[in-house]
Scaffold this motif. Structure first.
Motif, PDB file in Angstrom:
ATOM      1  N   ILE A 259      -8.391 -25.313  13.776  1.00  0.00           N
ATOM      2  CA  ILE A 259      -8.800 -26.217  12.703  1.00  0.00           C
ATOM      3  C   ILE A 259      -9.380 -27.463  13.353  1.00  0.00           C
ATOM      4  O   ILE A 259      -8.725 -28.122  14.160  1.00  0.00           O
ATOM      5  CB  ILE A 259      -7.616 -26.626  11.802  1.00  0.00           C
ATOM      6  CG1 ILE A 259      -6.836 -25.407  11.329  1.00  0.00           C
ATOM      7  CG2 ILE A 259      -8.123 -27.432  10.613  1.00  0.00           C
ATOM      8  CD1 ILE A 259      -5.533 -25.755  10.621  1.00  0.00           C
TER       9      ILE A 259
ATOM     10  N   SER B 265     -14.855 -30.162  10.866  1.00  0.00           N
ATOM     11  CA  SER B 265     -15.480 -29.006  10.214  1.00  0.00           C
ATOM     12  C   SER B 265     -14.481 -28.032   9.598  1.00  0.00           C
ATOM     13  O   SER B 265     -14.876 -27.023   9.034  1.00  0.00           O
ATOM     14  CB  SER B 265     -16.382 -28.266  11.209  1.00  0.00           C
ATOM     15  OG  SER B 265     -15.615 -27.810  12.315  1.00  0.00           O
ATOM     16  N   GLY B 266     -13.206 -28.315   9.701  1.00  0.00           N
ATOM     17  CA  GLY B 266     -12.206 -27.439   9.098  1.00  0.00           C
ATOM     18  C   GLY B 266     -12.040 -26.140   9.870  1.00  0.00           C
ATOM     19  O   GLY B 266     -12.132 -26.110  11.093  1.00  0.00           O
ATOM     20  N   SER B 267     -11.823 -25.057   9.149  1.00  0.00           N
ATOM     21  CA  SER B 267     -11.600 -23.749   9.763  1.00  0.00           C
ATOM     22  C   SER B 267     -12.164 -22.663   8.855  1.00  0.00           C
ATOM     23  O   SER B 267     -12.179 -22.808   7.630  1.00  0.00           O
ATOM     24  CB  SER B 267     -10.109 -23.502   9.969  1.00  0.00           C
ATOM     25  OG  SER B 267      -9.877 -22.217  10.487  1.00  0.00           O
ATOM     26  N   ASP B 268     -12.625 -21.587   9.471  1.00  0.00           N
ATOM     27  CA  ASP B 268     -13.113 -20.462   8.673  1.00  0.00           C
ATOM     28  C   ASP B 268     -12.163 -19.261   8.754  1.00  0.00           C
ATOM     29  O   ASP B 268     -12.522 -18.156   8.415  1.00  0.00           O
ATOM     30  CB  ASP B 268     -14.529 -20.068   9.102  1.00  0.00           C
ATOM     31  CG  ASP B 268     -14.608 -19.678  10.566  1.00  0.00           C
ATOM     32  OD1 ASP B 268     -13.566 -19.691  11.262  1.00  0.00           O
ATOM     33  OD2 ASP B 268     -15.717 -19.355  11.029  1.00  0.00           O
ATOM     34  N   SER B 269     -10.925 -19.502   9.200  1.00  0.00           N
ATOM     35  CA  SER B 269      -9.957 -18.421   9.346  1.00  0.00           C
ATOM     36  C   SER B 269      -9.423 -17.971   7.988  1.00  0.00           C
ATOM     37  O   SER B 269      -9.065 -18.789   7.136  1.00  0.00           O
ATOM     38  CB  SER B 269      -8.782 -18.877  10.214  1.00  0.00           C
ATOM     39  OG  SER B 269      -7.778 -17.880  10.220  1.00  0.00           O
ATOM     40  N   ASP B 270      -9.353 -16.669   7.796  1.00  0.00           N
ATOM     41  CA  ASP B 270      -8.765 -16.098   6.584  1.00  0.00           C
ATOM     42  C   ASP B 270      -7.244 -16.238   6.575  1.00  0.00           C
ATOM     43  O   ASP B 270      -6.616 -16.067   5.532  1.00  0.00           O
ATOM     44  CB  ASP B 270      -9.141 -14.618   6.450  1.00  0.00           C
ATOM     45  CG  ASP B 270     -10.622 -14.424   6.177  1.00  0.00           C
ATOM     46  OD1 ASP B 270     -11.249 -15.342   5.607  1.00  0.00           O
ATOM     47  OD2 ASP B 270     -11.147 -13.346   6.532  1.00  0.00           O
TER      48      ASP B 270
END
Length: 143
Positions: A60, A64-69
């Motif tokens: 994270i 830019s946050g995170s793109d993890s499901d």
């Protein structure tokens, strides 16, 4: 006989010290002391991070946050504002630990060259264990 033995022992002791040499060295001791002012940076808090059970590695980034499901939510910002312009490049990876000794890593950086912001990227390992993870680091500014 005893008298001659004692005399011989004393003579040996005297002759042993008469041939002794003394070595010496002069050593210079030096210390440089700098007195540091203090500045403040509020706690860097990622808040509560909720991940799925049996999660994969999750990264994270505070910008830019995170793109993890596997990431459900997080409540903190992962950034802090110090009360001084840091100006120097600052980058450090620290380990946060919970009470069981489990660790997660966090990369902390100054946002850009003339800023008081510290931003961070947190790496949550696969199958992370629940708990409160904390760590401490020191930010220095040399001028």
């Amino acid at each position: 006989m005893r008298k001659y033995f004692l005399l011989s022992a004393v003579a040996l002791m005297i002759s042993g010290t008469a041939n002794a040499t003394t070595d010496y060295a002069e050593v210079t001791a030096k210390a440089t002391i700098e007195v540091a002012n203090t500045f403040t940076c509020p706690n860097l808090d990622w808040g509560t991070i909720v991940v799925k059970q049996q999660n994969e590695d999750i990264i994270i980034d505070s910008e830019s946050g995170s793109d993890s499901d596997d990431l459900i939510s997080y409540s903190g910002t992962g950034r802090t504002e110090c009360n001084i312009d840091l100006m120097d490049d600052y980058s450090e990876t620290i380990s946060l630990k919970n009470s069981s000794g489990d660790t997660i890593n966090i990369l902390i950086q100054s946002e850009f060259s003339e800023s008081s912001s510290l931003i961070s990227t947190i790496t949550i390992p696969a199958n992370v264990k629940a708990g409160e993870y904390t760590g401490l680091f020191t930010v220095t500014k040399t001028y």
